[in-house]
Write a protein that holds these residues in place. Structure first.
Motif, PDB file in Angstrom:
ATOM      1  N   ALA A  93       2.015  10.425 -16.321  1.00  0.00           N
ATOM      2  CA  ALA A  93       2.206  10.656 -14.890  1.00  0.00           C
ATOM      3  C   ALA A  93       2.256  12.154 -14.607  1.00  0.00           C
ATOM      4  CB  ALA A  93       3.494   9.991 -14.417  1.00  0.00           C
ATOM      5  N   HIS A  94       2.908  12.845 -15.519  1.00  0.00           N
ATOM      6  CA  HIS A  94       3.018  14.283 -15.370  1.00  0.00           C
ATOM      7  C   HIS A  94       1.628  14.922 -15.432  1.00  0.00           C
ATOM      8  CE1 HIS A  94       6.007  17.742 -16.223  1.00  0.00           C
ATOM      9  NE2 HIS A  94       5.002  18.166 -15.493  1.00  0.00           N
ATOM     10  N   ARG A  95       0.852  14.498 -16.379  1.00  0.00           N
ATOM     11  CA  ARG A  95      -0.482  15.045 -16.538  1.00  0.00           C
ATOM     12  C   ARG A  95      -1.324  14.817 -15.290  1.00  0.00           C
ATOM     13  NH1 ARG A  95      -2.302  12.047 -20.462  1.00  0.00           N
ATOM     14  NH2 ARG A  95      -0.511  11.962 -21.844  1.00  0.00           N
ATOM     15  N   LEU A  97       0.344   0.347  -6.652  1.00  0.00           N
ATOM     16  CA  LEU A  97       0.297   0.287  -8.117  1.00  0.00           C
ATOM     17  C   LEU A  97      -0.785   1.178  -8.706  1.00  0.00           C
ATOM     18  CD1 LEU A  97       1.014  -3.473  -8.800  1.00  0.00           C
ATOM     19  CD2 LEU A  97       2.579  -1.529  -8.722  1.00  0.00           C
ATOM     20  N   SER A  98      -1.746   1.543  -7.892  1.00  0.00           N
ATOM     21  CA  SER A  98      -2.814   2.397  -8.410  1.00  0.00           C
ATOM     22  C   SER A  98      -2.278   3.762  -8.807  1.00  0.00           C
ATOM     23  CB  SER A  98      -3.915   2.558  -7.366  1.00  0.00           C
ATOM     24  OG  SER A  98      -3.483   3.378  -6.311  1.00  0.00           O
ATOM     25  N   LEU A  99      -1.080   4.105  -8.334  1.00  0.00           N
ATOM     26  CA  LEU A  99      -0.511   5.406  -8.698  1.00  0.00           C
ATOM     27  C   LEU A  99       0.074   5.400 -10.109  1.00  0.00           C
ATOM     28  CD1 LEU A  99       1.298   6.480  -5.428  1.00  0.00           C
ATOM     29  CD2 LEU A  99      -0.937   7.163  -6.273  1.00  0.00           C
ATOM     30  N   LEU A 100       0.272   4.220 -10.637  1.00  0.00           N
ATOM     31  CA  LEU A 100       0.899   4.159 -11.966  1.00  0.00           C
ATOM     32  C   LEU A 100      -0.076   4.358 -13.106  1.00  0.00           C
ATOM     33  CD1 LEU A 100       3.660   1.438 -11.671  1.00  0.00           C
ATOM     34  CD2 LEU A 100       3.886   3.894 -12.002  1.00  0.00           C
ATOM     35  N   GLY A 101      -1.354   4.248 -12.830  1.00  0.00           N
ATOM     36  CA  GLY A 101      -2.304   4.472 -13.912  1.00  0.00           C
ATOM     37  C   GLY A 101      -3.711   4.290 -13.420  1.00  0.00           C
ATOM     38  N   PRO A 102      -4.648   4.912 -14.096  1.00  0.00           N
ATOM     39  CA  PRO A 102      -6.029   4.849 -13.638  1.00  0.00           C
ATOM     40  C   PRO A 102      -6.628   3.449 -13.779  1.00  0.00           C
ATOM     41  CG  PRO A 102      -5.842   6.083 -15.697  1.00  0.00           C
ATOM     42  CD  PRO A 102      -4.466   5.707 -15.295  1.00  0.00           C
ATOM     43  N   GLN A 103      -5.977   2.600 -14.556  1.00  0.00           N
ATOM     44  CA  GLN A 103      -6.546   1.272 -14.757  1.00  0.00           C
ATOM     45  C   GLN A 103      -6.459   0.403 -13.506  1.00  0.00           C
ATOM     46  OE1 GLN A 103      -3.933   2.546 -16.075  1.00  0.00           O
ATOM     47  NE2 GLN A 103      -2.166   1.221 -15.787  1.00  0.00           N
ATOM     48  N   ALA A 104      -5.463   0.649 -12.687  1.00  0.00           N
ATOM     49  CA  ALA A 104      -5.161  -0.313 -11.631  1.00  0.00           C
ATOM     50  C   ALA A 104      -5.764   0.026 -10.275  1.00  0.00           C
ATOM     51  CB  ALA A 104      -3.646  -0.476 -11.508  1.00  0.00           C
ATOM     52  N   VAL A 105      -6.942   0.584 -10.236  1.00  0.00           N
ATOM     53  CA  VAL A 105      -7.550   0.932  -8.968  1.00  0.00           C
ATOM     54  C   VAL A 105      -8.710  -0.008  -8.647  1.00  0.00           C
ATOM     55  CG1 VAL A 105      -8.562   2.763  -7.604  1.00  0.00           C
ATOM     56  CG2 VAL A 105      -7.003   3.331  -9.438  1.00  0.00           C
ATOM     57  N   PRO A 106      -8.425  -1.052  -7.904  1.00  0.00           N
ATOM     58  CA  PRO A 106      -9.493  -1.983  -7.578  1.00  0.00           C
ATOM     59  C   PRO A 106     -10.325  -1.447  -6.422  1.00  0.00           C
ATOM     60  CG  PRO A 106      -7.439  -2.714  -6.607  1.00  0.00           C
ATOM     61  CD  PRO A 106      -7.181  -1.370  -7.236  1.00  0.00           C
ATOM     62  N   LEU A 115      -8.391  11.217  -3.628  1.00  0.00           N
ATOM     63  CA  LEU A 115      -8.053  11.696  -2.304  1.00  0.00           C
ATOM     64  C   LEU A 115      -6.566  11.535  -2.046  1.00  0.00           C
ATOM     65  CD1 LEU A 115     -10.265  10.902   0.725  1.00  0.00           C
ATOM     66  CD2 LEU A 115      -7.869  11.459   0.884  1.00  0.00           C
ATOM     67  N   VAL A 116      -6.074  10.372  -2.375  1.00  0.00           N
ATOM     68  CA  VAL A 116      -4.652  10.133  -2.172  1.00  0.00           C
ATOM     69  C   VAL A 116      -3.835  11.075  -3.023  1.00  0.00           C
ATOM     70  CG1 VAL A 116      -2.818   8.461  -2.395  1.00  0.00           C
ATOM     71  CG2 VAL A 116      -5.053   7.753  -1.603  1.00  0.00           C
ATOM     72  N   GLU A 117      -4.261  11.248  -4.240  1.00  0.00           N
ATOM     73  CA  GLU A 117      -3.542  12.150  -5.134  1.00  0.00           C
ATOM     74  C   GLU A 117      -3.443  13.542  -4.527  1.00  0.00           C
ATOM     75  OE1 GLU A 117      -6.027  11.717  -8.460  1.00  0.00           O
ATOM     76  OE2 GLU A 117      -5.121   9.846  -9.125  1.00  0.00           O
ATOM     77  N   SER A 118      -4.539  13.980  -3.948  1.00  0.00           N
ATOM     78  CA  SER A 118      -4.546  15.334  -3.413  1.00  0.00           C
ATOM     79  C   SER A 118      -3.636  15.465  -2.198  1.00  0.00           C
ATOM     80  CB  SER A 118      -5.959  15.746  -3.040  1.00  0.00           C
ATOM     81  OG  SER A 118      -6.349  15.103  -1.850  1.00  0.00           O
ATOM     82  N   MET A 119      -3.316  14.334  -1.584  1.00  0.00           N
ATOM     83  CA  MET A 119      -2.430  14.390  -0.427  1.00  0.00           C
ATOM     84  C   MET A 119      -0.977  14.440  -0.836  1.00  0.00           C
ATOM     85  SD  MET A 119      -3.838  12.145   2.652  1.00  0.00           S
ATOM     86  CE  MET A 119      -4.731  10.789   1.971  1.00  0.00           C
ATOM     87  N   ILE A 120      -0.701  14.006  -2.047  1.00  0.00           N
ATOM     88  CA  ILE A 120       0.685  13.989  -2.485  1.00  0.00           C
ATOM     89  C   ILE A 120       1.133  15.403  -2.782  1.00  0.00           C
ATOM     90  CG2 ILE A 120       2.219  13.289  -4.332  1.00  0.00           C
ATOM     91  CD1 ILE A 120       0.805  10.654  -4.404  1.00  0.00           C
ATOM     92  N   LYS A 121       2.211  15.745  -2.172  1.00  0.00           N
ATOM     93  CA  LYS A 121       2.706  17.113  -2.248  1.00  0.00           C
ATOM     94  C   LYS A 121       2.885  17.521  -3.693  1.00  0.00           C
ATOM     95  CE  LYS A 121       6.055  19.818   0.288  1.00  0.00           C
ATOM     96  NZ  LYS A 121       7.068  19.667   1.324  1.00  0.00           N
ATOM     97  N   VAL A 122       2.275  18.590  -4.073  1.00  0.00           N
ATOM     98  CA  VAL A 122       2.427  19.102  -5.421  1.00  0.00           C
ATOM     99  C   VAL A 122       3.471  20.212  -5.400  1.00  0.00           C
ATOM    100  CG1 VAL A 122       1.287  20.205  -7.344  1.00  0.00           C
ATOM    101  CG2 VAL A 122       0.065  18.552  -5.960  1.00  0.00           C
ATOM    102  N   SER A 123       4.378  20.122  -6.276  1.00  0.00           N
ATOM    103  CA  SER A 123       5.545  21.008  -6.437  1.00  0.00           C
ATOM    104  C   SER A 123       6.769  20.459  -5.745  1.00  0.00           C
ATOM    105  CB  SER A 123       5.313  22.423  -5.929  1.00  0.00           C
ATOM    106  OG  SER A 123       6.254  22.785  -4.949  1.00  0.00           O
ATOM    107  N   SER A 153       0.847  -1.184   0.000  1.00  0.00           N
ATOM    108  CA  SER A 153       0.000   0.000   0.000  1.00  0.00           C
ATOM    109  C   SER A 153       0.887   1.239   0.000  1.00  0.00           C
ATOM    110  CB  SER A 153      -0.894   0.017   1.237  1.00  0.00           C
ATOM    111  OG  SER A 153      -0.127   0.289   2.393  1.00  0.00           O
ATOM    112  N   VAL A 154       0.306   2.366  -0.313  1.00  0.00           N
ATOM    113  CA  VAL A 154       1.046   3.620  -0.251  1.00  0.00           C
ATOM    114  C   VAL A 154       1.570   3.843   1.166  1.00  0.00           C
ATOM    115  CG1 VAL A 154       0.885   6.119  -0.477  1.00  0.00           C
ATOM    116  CG2 VAL A 154      -0.224   4.659  -2.148  1.00  0.00           C
TER     117      VAL A 154
END
Lengths: 153, 153
Positions: B105-107, A126-135, B145-153, A74-75
């Motif tokens: 990933a950048h996007r 792994l869900s961070l690598l792409g939108p496909q992998a979010v179970p 939600l997780v994405e928003s927690m990841i520090k941007v910049s 997990s993250v």
DNA sequence: GGTTATTCGGACATTAAGATCCGATTAACC
DNA sequence: GGTTAATCGGATCTTAATGTCCGAATAACC
């Protein structure tokens, strides 16, 4: 919310996931590829090795490998090592409520702490690598999201 | 995610909301009540006054007041002044993708930035004071939600 | 066994955020 | 007009996170 150090840890693990031939990767090459400070990354990797997330081998052809199946991670597993957010003595609203009978605002903060950990724990790396992998992408109430963003401690 | 400074700003505004008799509050008393460093809070309040969120009056019986109806404020309104998270030159995965044609990933990171701002913008300040005051509590996909927690910049 | 490529880990340097200090200004009240 | 209570804002100090350096240990390869 994530420290820079935690972000490096995440980048490193994702890098190793994408490598995924059995070879160990030297800290220096990883740092060059990721564009992060090499000496500092070395320290982070070292810490991850000691905590058991990576294996390290010294000497020529040495470097770092994933210690386990990344599909199981997990993250929180990656990042938790670098995020100490424990104490919660003080109440956000300034009332001097004691830990045994906290005020409602205080209680909410404790909740938030749990929410954040819980969310990170339930998010596969792994869900961070792409939108496909979010179970099983559970929906989270909006206000909880904000709460989890508020710095705890 | 929130800097300590941003948190102070939030505490200060919530404090003023709860006061809500017309009197101005001195930085020192506010700091004492909230248990935060007085001189530093003074600086934060000063900045909020300059940005137009508070009004300040000098001299005896002076202090700080809310400049507008707190019901109209979002969390972003309070906190945005203190959170600069703009640049996103580097790609999390280390590929040297240029801004004109970013990698996937950048996007995603750019998205995250927007998501976070959007969420803070759509969260009423007053919703932090209690679970009752959350109108239209939209559900947010878990991974965002997780994405928003990841520090941007 | 020597050379080379690497991690290990301690000591140190840098930086940005956080926090403090204080003199200058301003407004209320006597 | 003097005194008092407050903000204003610049200079400076402190601290934690981040980042650098380097010598020691270790493993592969010749």
């Amino acid at each position: 919310m994530l420290s820079r150090t935690g972000l490096y840890a995440l980048q490193a693990v994702l890098y190793l996931v994408r490598q995924s031939n059995g070879d160990a990767v030297a800290a220096a090459t990883m740092a060059a590829d990721l564009g992060v400070p090499p000496n500092y990354l070395a320290k982070v990797l070292n810490r991850m090795a000691r905590s058991g997330m990576l294996t390290s081998t010294r000497g020529a052809h040495g470097g770092f490998r994933l210690a386990s199946d990344p599909g199981e991670l997990s993250v929180e597993d990656v990042v938790g090592e670098f995020e100490e957010l424990l104490p919660l003595e003080k109440c956000l609203l300034g009332g001097g409520c004691d830990p045994t009978s906290p005020c409602s605002a205080h209680r909410r903060r404790v909740e938030w702490h749990g929410v954040r950990r819980d969310i990170l724990r339930h998010t596969p790396l792994l869900s961070l690598l792409g939108p496909q992998a979010v179970p099983e992408d559970r929906e989270v109430p909006h206000h909880r999201l904000v709460e989890s963003m508020i710095k705890v401690s």
